[in-house]
Design a protein around this motif. Structure first.
Motif, PDB file in Angstrom:
ATOM      1  N   ARG A  44     -31.048 -38.381  -5.904  1.00  0.00           N
ATOM      2  CA  ARG A  44     -30.735 -38.258  -7.376  1.00  0.00           C
ATOM      3  C   ARG A  44     -31.192 -36.685  -7.831  1.00  0.00           C
ATOM      4  NH1 ARG A  44     -33.704 -43.519 -10.061  1.00  0.00           N
ATOM      5  NH2 ARG A  44     -32.336 -45.198  -9.171  1.00  0.00           N
ATOM      6  N   VAL A  45     -32.263 -36.055  -7.548  1.00  0.00           N
ATOM      7  CA  VAL A  45     -32.182 -34.750  -7.860  1.00  0.00           C
ATOM      8  C   VAL A  45     -31.163 -33.846  -7.340  1.00  0.00           C
ATOM      9  CG1 VAL A  45     -33.876 -32.711  -7.603  1.00  0.00           C
ATOM     10  CG2 VAL A  45     -34.603 -35.109  -7.894  1.00  0.00           C
ATOM     11  N   PHE A  46     -30.815 -33.927  -6.136  1.00  0.00           N
ATOM     12  CA  PHE A  46     -30.032 -32.726  -5.543  1.00  0.00           C
ATOM     13  C   PHE A  46     -28.523 -33.372  -5.738  1.00  0.00           C
ATOM     14  CE2 PHE A  46     -33.885 -31.978  -3.127  1.00  0.00           C
ATOM     15  CZ  PHE A  46     -33.749 -30.596  -3.267  1.00  0.00           C
ATOM     16  N   ARG A  47     -28.180 -34.404  -6.381  1.00  0.00           N
ATOM     17  CA  ARG A  47     -27.002 -34.690  -6.648  1.00  0.00           C
ATOM     18  C   ARG A  47     -25.949 -33.696  -7.603  1.00  0.00           C
ATOM     19  NH1 ARG A  47     -26.386 -40.436  -9.357  1.00  0.00           N
ATOM     20  NH2 ARG A  47     -27.588 -41.015  -7.212  1.00  0.00           N
ATOM     21  N   PRO A  48     -26.499 -33.113  -8.694  1.00  0.00           N
ATOM     22  CA  PRO A  48     -25.975 -32.190  -9.359  1.00  0.00           C
ATOM     23  C   PRO A  48     -25.589 -30.907  -8.433  1.00  0.00           C
ATOM     24  CG  PRO A  48     -27.715 -32.883 -10.638  1.00  0.00           C
ATOM     25  CD  PRO A  48     -27.832 -33.478  -9.117  1.00  0.00           C
ATOM     26  N   TRP A  49     -24.240 -30.318  -8.464  1.00  0.00           N
ATOM     27  CA  TRP A  49     -23.963 -29.215  -7.691  1.00  0.00           C
ATOM     28  C   TRP A  49     -24.843 -28.059  -8.153  1.00  0.00           C
ATOM     29  CZ3 TRP A  49     -22.220 -24.513  -9.858  1.00  0.00           C
ATOM     30  CH2 TRP A  49     -22.047 -24.514 -10.842  1.00  0.00           C
ATOM     31  N   MET A  50     -25.224 -27.917  -9.203  1.00  0.00           N
ATOM     32  CA  MET A  50     -26.207 -26.648  -9.815  1.00  0.00           C
ATOM     33  C   MET A  50     -27.414 -26.742  -9.043  1.00  0.00           C
ATOM     34  SD  MET A  50     -26.453 -23.849 -11.392  1.00  0.00           S
ATOM     35  CE  MET A  50     -24.870 -24.008 -12.493  1.00  0.00           C
ATOM     36  N   VAL A  51     -27.961 -27.834  -8.984  1.00  0.00           N
ATOM     37  CA  VAL A  51     -29.215 -27.916  -8.300  1.00  0.00           C
ATOM     38  C   VAL A  51     -29.161 -27.646  -6.639  1.00  0.00           C
ATOM     39  CG1 VAL A  51     -31.292 -29.497  -7.478  1.00  0.00           C
ATOM     40  CG2 VAL A  51     -30.094 -29.757  -9.730  1.00  0.00           C
ATOM     41  N   LYS A  52     -27.910 -28.117  -6.081  1.00  0.00           N
ATOM     42  CA  LYS A  52     -27.791 -27.548  -4.702  1.00  0.00           C
ATOM     43  C   LYS A  52     -27.567 -26.145  -4.529  1.00  0.00           C
ATOM     44  CE  LYS A  52     -25.471 -32.236  -3.579  1.00  0.00           C
ATOM     45  NZ  LYS A  52     -24.199 -32.689  -3.159  1.00  0.00           N
ATOM     46  N   PHE A  53     -26.962 -25.506  -5.353  1.00  0.00           N
ATOM     47  CA  PHE A  53     -26.582 -24.125  -5.359  1.00  0.00           C
ATOM     48  C   PHE A  53     -27.936 -23.566  -5.447  1.00  0.00           C
ATOM     49  CE2 PHE A  53     -26.086 -20.186  -7.654  1.00  0.00           C
ATOM     50  CZ  PHE A  53     -25.097 -19.448  -6.912  1.00  0.00           C
ATOM     51  N   CYS A  54     -28.746 -23.739  -6.523  1.00  0.00           N
ATOM     52  CA  CYS A  54     -30.011 -23.130  -6.752  1.00  0.00           C
ATOM     53  C   CYS A  54     -30.994 -23.342  -5.376  1.00  0.00           C
ATOM     54  CB  CYS A  54     -30.793 -23.592  -7.872  1.00  0.00           C
ATOM     55  SG  CYS A  54     -30.100 -23.319  -9.511  1.00  0.00           S
ATOM     56  N   ALA A  55     -30.977 -24.536  -4.896  1.00  0.00           N
ATOM     57  CA  ALA A  55     -31.679 -24.749  -3.779  1.00  0.00           C
ATOM     58  C   ALA A  55     -31.456 -23.850  -2.630  1.00  0.00           C
ATOM     59  CB  ALA A  55     -32.081 -26.157  -3.301  1.00  0.00           C
ATOM     60  N   GLY A  56     -30.003 -23.993  -2.669  1.00  0.00           N
ATOM     61  CA  GLY A  56     -29.673 -23.127  -1.294  1.00  0.00           C
ATOM     62  C   GLY A  56     -29.866 -21.607  -1.507  1.00  0.00           C
ATOM     63  N   TYR A  57     -29.689 -21.170  -2.794  1.00  0.00           N
ATOM     64  CA  TYR A  57     -30.199 -19.782  -2.828  1.00  0.00           C
ATOM     65  C   TYR A  57     -31.665 -19.466  -2.860  1.00  0.00           C
ATOM     66  CZ  TYR A  57     -31.126 -15.281  -5.718  1.00  0.00           C
ATOM     67  OH  TYR A  57     -31.490 -14.082  -6.067  1.00  0.00           O
ATOM     68  N   ILE A  58     -32.435 -20.349  -3.152  1.00  0.00           N
ATOM     69  CA  ILE A  58     -33.993 -19.998  -2.766  1.00  0.00           C
ATOM     70  C   ILE A  58     -34.101 -20.244  -1.236  1.00  0.00           C
ATOM     71  CG2 ILE A  58     -36.365 -21.108  -2.974  1.00  0.00           C
ATOM     72  CD1 ILE A  58     -35.289 -21.958  -5.796  1.00  0.00           C
ATOM     73  N   VAL A  59     -33.180 -21.136  -0.608  1.00  0.00           N
ATOM     74  CA  VAL A  59     -33.534 -21.102   0.956  1.00  0.00           C
ATOM     75  C   VAL A  59     -33.043 -19.620   1.550  1.00  0.00           C
ATOM     76  CG1 VAL A  59     -32.672 -22.376   3.024  1.00  0.00           C
ATOM     77  CG2 VAL A  59     -33.404 -23.633   1.038  1.00  0.00           C
ATOM     78  N   LEU A  60     -31.802 -19.315   1.118  1.00  0.00           N
ATOM     79  CA  LEU A  60     -31.426 -18.066   1.459  1.00  0.00           C
ATOM     80  C   LEU A  60     -32.328 -16.764   1.341  1.00  0.00           C
ATOM     81  CD1 LEU A  60     -28.988 -16.728   2.721  1.00  0.00           C
ATOM     82  CD2 LEU A  60     -28.156 -16.200   0.211  1.00  0.00           C
ATOM     83  N   VAL A  61     -32.845 -16.866   0.227  1.00  0.00           N
ATOM     84  CA  VAL A  61     -33.884 -15.768   0.008  1.00  0.00           C
ATOM     85  C   VAL A  61     -35.198 -15.732   0.765  1.00  0.00           C
ATOM     86  CG1 VAL A  61     -35.305 -14.522  -1.759  1.00  0.00           C
ATOM     87  CG2 VAL A  61     -33.037 -15.442  -2.441  1.00  0.00           C
TER      88      VAL A  61
END
Length: 339
Positions: free
Chosen positions: A28-45
């Protein structure tokens, strides 16, 4: 009636285990694309912060020193020799996290009990291995300051077959000032230009991710630990406990963080550790208020009453039954705090 139930309740398919509470939360938390984008950005950093010694450095991965003065031709690995203690520890932690993620992926189709058991055993093994490796690295490894200009040596033929990083500049590397490379615009040699001392801006930008993420993670970890503890106590208990702890929250909120940091720097000197601790010790009040509001609501629900009637320990009622259902706004705020 059976048809209605079958149309509304989805039974797990054969060979698939039902979703657990945390798996449903993740979905449920990672369903929105914005959440996925932000999580991916944090992982990338985070990945950049861990592997920046291999991305931006003037030290080659490997090179060959030609034979001279009777010495045979030999290959060296200067970058791995010059890695700092922090870099080695981060690499060990990254390897442990990757191993744990691999175990989670490999056991995803096992029965719930067996899956949970194997993941816990593997997590305990990885934690023990990480702690042992970290202690050995901190104890045995000694940082070396290598000021060798390998780029000049490669240009003069003193070393051959040198393999440099994609950005062959360290965070403090600078070219001779006679080349007039101070405050230069972006070019093919320096993709984001240079600063007032001739240092590559892109290299320093990548290296700064390690400082930024270090401050963010450590300070937010301290703030979350204090905020969750105080918020859970104030929200679950009432009366004198709530009054005293909320007065403590107000006292901490009245302390000016910036001037507190300046005071510590003036007394104990400049050290990034002081900034991490002060930001964490003074930044937990918002989390405590959010969690207190959630606990005030959740403690009145039936499942909490049932847990208390069953005689469960207080810590289990607070942190096993109430906290998972009220932690969402705190995690959202922690994400903004990390940024």
């Amino acid at each position: 009636m059976p048809e209605t139930l079958s149309s509304t309740v989805r039974m797990p398919e054969a060979g698939l285990s039902p979703q657990t509470f945390w798996s449903r939360v993740r979905s449920r938390v990672f369903r929105p694309w914005m959440v996925k984008f932000c999580a991916g950005y944090i992982v990338l950093v985070c990945l950049i912060a861990i592997f920046v010694p291999f991305l931006a450095t003037g030290t080659p991965y490997t090179c060959i020193i030609p034979a001279h003065h009777g010495m045979p031709l030999r290959r060296q690995y200067p970058l791995f020799r010059d890695l700092t203690t922090v870099s080695w520890v981060l690499l060990v932690v990254a390897a442990a996290l990757a191993a744990q993620a691999g175990m989670v992926f490999l056991t995803r189709r096992l029965p719930p009990d067996l899956r949970r058991h194997r993941r816990r055993v593997w997590l305990a093994m990885m934690t023990a291995a990480t702690v042992i490796a970290t202690v050995l690295i901190v104890t045995l490894h000694h940082n070396q300051l290598d000021a060798t200009d390998y780029r000049t040596m490669a240009a003069q033929g003193q070393i051959t077959h040198a393999i440099f990083a994609p950005i062959p500049w360290g965070y403090a590397s600078m070219e001779p000032l006679s080349k007039n490379l101070i405050n230069k615009l972006p070019s093919q040699r320096h993709w984001l230009g240079t600063d007032g001392e001739g240092r590559d801006v892109l290299s320093r930008l990548l290296w700064s991710t390690r400082v930024a993420m270090g401050i963010g993670f450590i300070s937010q970890f301290i703030a979350l630990a204090l905020g969750v503890l105080v918020g859970a106590m104030t929200g679950y208990f009432s009366g004198i406990v709530d009054i005293l702890l909320m007065r403590l929250v107000e006292i901490v909120e009245s302390v000016p963080t910036f001037f507190l940091i300046l005071t510590f720097v003036a007394i104990y000197g400049r050290h990034i550790f002081y900034i991490m601790v002060i930001l964490g010790v003074t930044g937990w009040t918002g989390y405590a208020r959010l969690l207190r509001a959630e606990f005030l609501h959740l403690r009145q629900l039936d499942y909490v009453t049932a847990a208390e009637a069953a005689g469960l320990p207080l810590w289990r009622v607070l942190f096993r039954h109430i906290l998972p259902n009220g932690i969402t706004p705190v995690l959202v705020a922690a994400g903004f705090g990390l940024a």
